[in-house]
Design an enzyme around this catalytic site. Structure first.
Site, mmCIF file in Angstrom:
data_model
loop_
_atom_site.group_PDB
_atom_site.id
_atom_site.type_symbol
_atom_site.label_atom_id
_atom_site.label_comp_id
_atom_site.label_asym_id
_atom_site.label_seq_id
_atom_site.Cartn_x
_atom_site.Cartn_y
_atom_site.Cartn_z
ATOM 1 N N SER A 144 0.925 -1.287 -0.117
ATOM 2 C CA SER A 144 -0.012 0.004 0.063
ATOM 3 C C SER A 144 0.902 1.064 0.192
ATOM 4 O O SER A 144 2.030 1.325 0.606
ATOM 5 C CB SER A 144 -0.873 0.048 1.394
ATOM 6 O OG SER A 144 -1.539 1.196 1.470
ATOM 7 N N TYR A 157 -1.657 0.809 10.570
ATOM 8 C CA TYR A 157 -1.886 0.090 9.244
ATOM 9 C C TYR A 157 -0.486 0.411 8.435
ATOM 10 O O TYR A 157 -0.002 -0.409 7.764
ATOM 11 C CB TYR A 157 -3.225 0.574 8.583
ATOM 12 C CG TYR A 157 -3.379 0.027 7.051
ATOM 13 C CD1 TYR A 157 -3.633 -1.211 6.903
ATOM 14 C CD2 TYR A 157 -3.001 0.739 6.000
ATOM 15 C CE1 TYR A 157 -3.817 -1.787 5.661
ATOM 16 C CE2 TYR A 157 -3.154 0.416 4.759
ATOM 17 C CZ TYR A 157 -3.495 -0.946 4.692
ATOM 18 O OH TYR A 157 -3.610 -1.218 3.408
#
Length: 251
Positions: A144, A157
């Site tokens: 990501s 995250y």
């Protein structure tokens, strides 16, 4: 075995209900893929996903797999590889978590880290070893852009994806020349169940767009894929913004 354009005949998906993984699998079935293993926690969603893919003409099997149980990974994945060569492993499991809640409940934060990093490290190493033993294959890992730089809004995250991203870059270097190709995919904000209800970031994308980029990356034998491609330039700039200024940015 993969053809000259990198499209696999056989595919193992770790995270068999992931929208990005399923969009990618549908696209690959339309091109060449005929055997698919969907690995995930047993559920109606996993079985529905398998049924939908069978309707496209693929031989699809499910296997019980838990990212949070790394001690089982060698056994579970070993049984899949024992059934025949796997041309591509797509590591697509992960959890977003809830930043505000997880800051107040450290065990929640640990679960995010264990799923996105620890579980992924274990599954990647087991898969890479099996691919190396058979002498060919691709390991495609969903990372990501959140891992490119810590943001106040999602640093738990983001840190887990940062660790995974660096790990997979190193794994790719370790496997260079062995016949095993490692590709790291860095999507931005993806419109999916995971992000439902969240405010969209600029350059938001879709599972189908990520799937298209993955296919192109396979054909090119890319090591890193950004989705959309413009994020490469954006993140290159953001990485060098001083922290004092970065904190003031509305991101």
């Amino acid at each position: 075995m993969k053809d000259a354009f990198g499209i696999p005949q056989s595919l193992l998906v770790l995270g068999g209900t992931s929208e990005i993984a399923l969009a990618t699998t549908r696209r690959l079935i339309a091109r060449r893929t005929r055997t698919v293993w969907l690995a995930g926690r047993p559920s109606h969603a996993l079985e529905r996903s398998a049924a939908d893919l069978r309707a496209l003409g693929a031989d699809v099997r499910t296997v019980a797999f838990d990212a949070l149980d790394p001690e089982s990974h060698e056994t579970v994945l070993g049984k899949v590889f024992a059934e025949g060569d796997i041309d591509m492993v797509l590591l697509a499991f992960g959890v977003l978590g809830d930043q505000a809640r997880d800051e107040r409940a450290p065990l929640n934060a640990v679960r995010v880290a264990q799923t996105n990093y620890t579980g992924a490290v274990s599954a990647s190493l087991v898969s890479a070893s099996a691919l190396q033993s058979q002498g060919h294959g691709s390991l495609v890992v969903l990372s990501s852009v959140a891992g490119e730089r810590a943001r106040r809004a999602n640093f738990i995250y983001g840190s887990s994806k940062a660790g995974l991203d660096v790990f997979c870059q190193g794994l790719g270097d370790a496997l260079y020349g062995t016949g095993v190709h490692v590709m790291v995919v860095r999507p931005g904000f993806v419109r999916s169940r995971m992000t439902a209800g969240l405010e969209e970031s600029p350059l938001a994308t879709t599972p189908e767009a990520v799937a298209t980029a993955i296919e192109l990356g396979l054909r090119r034998r890319s090591e890193t894929v950004w989705v959309p491609g413009a994020l490469r330039v954006v993140m290159s700039a953001l990485r060098h913004v001083p922290r004092v200024a970065f904190r003031r940015l509305p991101i």
